[in-house]
Design an enzyme around this catalytic site. Structure first.
Site, PDB file in Angstrom:
ATOM      1  N   GLU A 101      -5.172  43.936  60.712  1.00 24.66           N
ATOM      2  CA  GLU A 101      -5.763  42.673  61.134  1.00 24.66           C
ATOM      3  C   GLU A 101      -4.948  41.474  60.639  1.00 24.66           C
ATOM      4  O   GLU A 101      -4.442  41.476  59.519  1.00 24.66           O
ATOM      5  CB  GLU A 101      -7.188  42.561  60.597  1.00 24.66           C
ATOM      6  CG  GLU A 101      -8.116  43.613  61.164  1.00 24.66           C
ATOM      7  CD  GLU A 101      -9.520  43.518  60.621  1.00 24.66           C
ATOM      8  OE1 GLU A 101     -10.374  44.281  61.087  1.00 24.66           O
ATOM      9  OE2 GLU A 101      -9.768  42.686  59.724  1.00 24.66           O
ATOM     10  N   CYS A 114      -3.941  34.582  57.674  1.00 27.08           N
ATOM     11  CA  CYS A 114      -4.306  35.602  56.700  1.00 27.08           C
ATOM     12  C   CYS A 114      -3.683  36.911  57.161  1.00 27.08           C
ATOM     13  O   CYS A 114      -3.966  37.382  58.273  1.00 27.08           O
ATOM     14  CB  CYS A 114      -5.823  35.732  56.607  1.00 27.08           C
ATOM     15  SG  CYS A 114      -6.395  36.962  55.422  1.00 27.08           S
ATOM     16  N   CYS A 121      -7.295  50.151  52.673  1.00 26.83           N
ATOM     17  CA  CYS A 121      -7.202  49.739  51.272  1.00 26.83           C
ATOM     18  C   CYS A 121      -7.798  50.825  50.391  1.00 26.83           C
ATOM     19  O   CYS A 121      -8.807  51.444  50.750  1.00 26.83           O
ATOM     20  CB  CYS A 121      -7.947  48.425  51.046  1.00 26.83           C
ATOM     21  SG  CYS A 121      -7.800  47.773  49.365  1.00 26.83           S
ATOM     22  N   CYS A 125     -13.787  48.163  47.295  1.00 22.16           N
ATOM     23  CA  CYS A 125     -14.810  47.144  47.053  1.00 22.16           C
ATOM     24  C   CYS A 125     -15.984  47.375  48.013  1.00 22.16           C
ATOM     25  O   CYS A 125     -15.785  47.481  49.229  1.00 22.16           O
ATOM     26  CB  CYS A 125     -14.229  45.749  47.240  1.00 22.16           C
ATOM     27  SG  CYS A 125     -12.864  45.388  46.111  1.00 22.16           S
ATOM     28  N   CYS A 128     -16.664  45.150  51.202  1.00 21.08           N
ATOM     29  CA  CYS A 128     -15.499  44.852  52.045  1.00 21.08           C
ATOM     30  C   CYS A 128     -15.328  45.945  53.095  1.00 21.08           C
ATOM     31  O   CYS A 128     -15.258  47.132  52.760  1.00 21.08           O
ATOM     32  CB  CYS A 128     -14.248  44.747  51.178  1.00 21.08           C
ATOM     33  SG  CYS A 128     -12.709  44.581  52.109  1.00 21.08           S
ATOM     34  N   CYS A 345     -12.359  40.583  56.377  1.00 20.23           N
ATOM     35  CA  CYS A 345     -11.356  41.629  56.224  1.00 20.23           C
ATOM     36  C   CYS A 345     -11.870  42.990  56.656  1.00 20.23           C
ATOM     37  O   CYS A 345     -12.872  43.485  56.148  1.00 20.23           O
ATOM     38  CB  CYS A 345     -10.915  41.671  54.762  1.00 20.23           C
ATOM     39  SG  CYS A 345      -9.732  42.959  54.399  1.00 20.23           S
TER      40      CYS A 345
END
Length: 367
Positions: A101, A114, A121, A125, A128, A345
């Protein structure tokens, strides 16, 4: 008899900082003049193919480049636009099918992009969408840089220019340190895109070795550290990497960075109603950061399908900021952009994947 060595694999020119590009060309007998001419073609004129270099460089150099290198940009897999017209989110497909993204955000008098540093990832988290999907792979320097090139191409069409880059998209930049820093070297190069280093912000969840390495290497970026909790237990519940690098270790690294670089650190705090938005939490954060050259970006939660929390109310946000101010800590409420287009995100990729899975399988998919 020694087996014949295989020829070197073709290189993506977007992966090379200018010094490395010069080394490649020097091995073919070309000078720094030819390196800089190629560099300006890539990043000032923004050619997107080797063929487009015809007429800009010596024919023999173009022939060499065609034989031993390539230019690879991602394709647009999906894109969406916010109803206010200020946020444009892109899902870009890489050569191996991985999607990442990139978000273009327009503000009055400036534009910010961004960018992602990984496909997925590994930090996990809980609030997220990217963390919920896990890590697929690291991005190469060129895969980071070409996100910026794609956005500058969009802005040029309307006579706008890019001012800010935030490494806050999919992925943890310090988990992909070398590729991220090589991309930064390309982005700030004065003969190319010439992005001012103070306009590039790297956001980390707190990878302590990377923070210390940033300080020791004197890297020209602004540092933002995601906290979200002011005690180890509260932080680890939201940011699992907190179990690996406890707060005392993280804060020691942040002080080391700030003192060595003489730079302010931005601390990010996602406000989740009833979780970490109370006055008590504000006092805990104030005590944690007191005495540091710090600025707190408070961010009302951007809800995701995989997490049941809700954003804090405006009243809770103001109370939280008032508490921070009592400790001499400046804070800013980060403007929430693109909520209507899953601009947080990982959200667009997750939404597109959910849509794909809900469709009837094609014969190839079903086989």
């Amino acid at each position: 008899m020694q087996p014949a060595s295989s020829p070197p694999s073709p290189v993506n020119l977007y992966d090379l900082p200018r010094t490395a590009l010069g080394e490649l060309l020097a091995g073919w007998g070309y000078s720094a003049f030819h390196r800089d001419a190629l560099w300006e073609a890539l990043y000032r004129q923004q050619v997107d193919s080797i063929d487009a270099l015809e007429g800009l460089l010596r024919p023999d150099l173009v022939k060499r480049l065609r034989e031993h290198s390539f230019l690879r940009r991602p394709a647009v897999h999906h894109e969406s636009f916010s109803s206010d017209g200020y946020t444009h989110k892109l899902l870009l497909r890489q050569h191996d099918g991985q999607t990442i993204e990139t978000v273009l955000m327009r503000f009055k008098g400036r534009a910010t992009v961004c960018v992602s540093t990984q496909a997925g990832c590994a930090m996990g988290c809980v609030f997220c969408a990217t963390g919920q999907m896990g890590l697929a792979r690291h991005l190469s320097p060129g895969e980071i840089v070409t996100q910026v090139l794609h956005v500058t191409g969009i802005l040029r069409q309307s006579g706008e220019s890019l001012r800010n880059i935030v490494l806050m998209g999919m992925g943890e930049p310090l988990h992909n340190y070398d590729a991220t820093m090589e991309a930064v070297d390309i982005l700030v190069d004065q003969l190319g895109l010439a992005i001012g280093p103070r306009f590039i912000t790297l956001s980390t969840v707190g990878v302590v070795p990377g923070i210390r390495r940033l300080a020791d290497e004197d890297r020209p970026v602004q540092l933002a550290v995601s906290l979200h909790g002011a005690t180890d237990a509260e932080r680890a519940a939201l940011v699992p990497v907190g179990k690996r690098w406890p707060l005392d270790e993280l804060m020691e690294a942040c002080r080391y960075y700030s003192e060595k670089r003489k730079r302010r650190i931005f601390f990010e705090w996602t406000l989740i109603a009833g979780k970490n938005d109370t006055a008590e939490q504000g006092h805990a954060l104030g005590r944690l950061l007191q005495g540091m050259d710090a600025h707190v970006n408070v961010i009302p939660l951007n809800p995701t399908v995989g997490y049941g929390g809700t954003p804090s109310s405006p009243e809770s946000v103001r109370t939280f900021q008032d508490v921070l101010a009592s400790y001499g800590l400046p804070s800013t409420v980060r403007q929430r952009r693109g909520i209507d287009i899953d601009a947080g995100c990982g959200q667009l990729k997750a939404a597109v994947e959910r849509q794909r899975r809900s469709l009837p399988a094609t014969p190839r998919e079903a086989s």
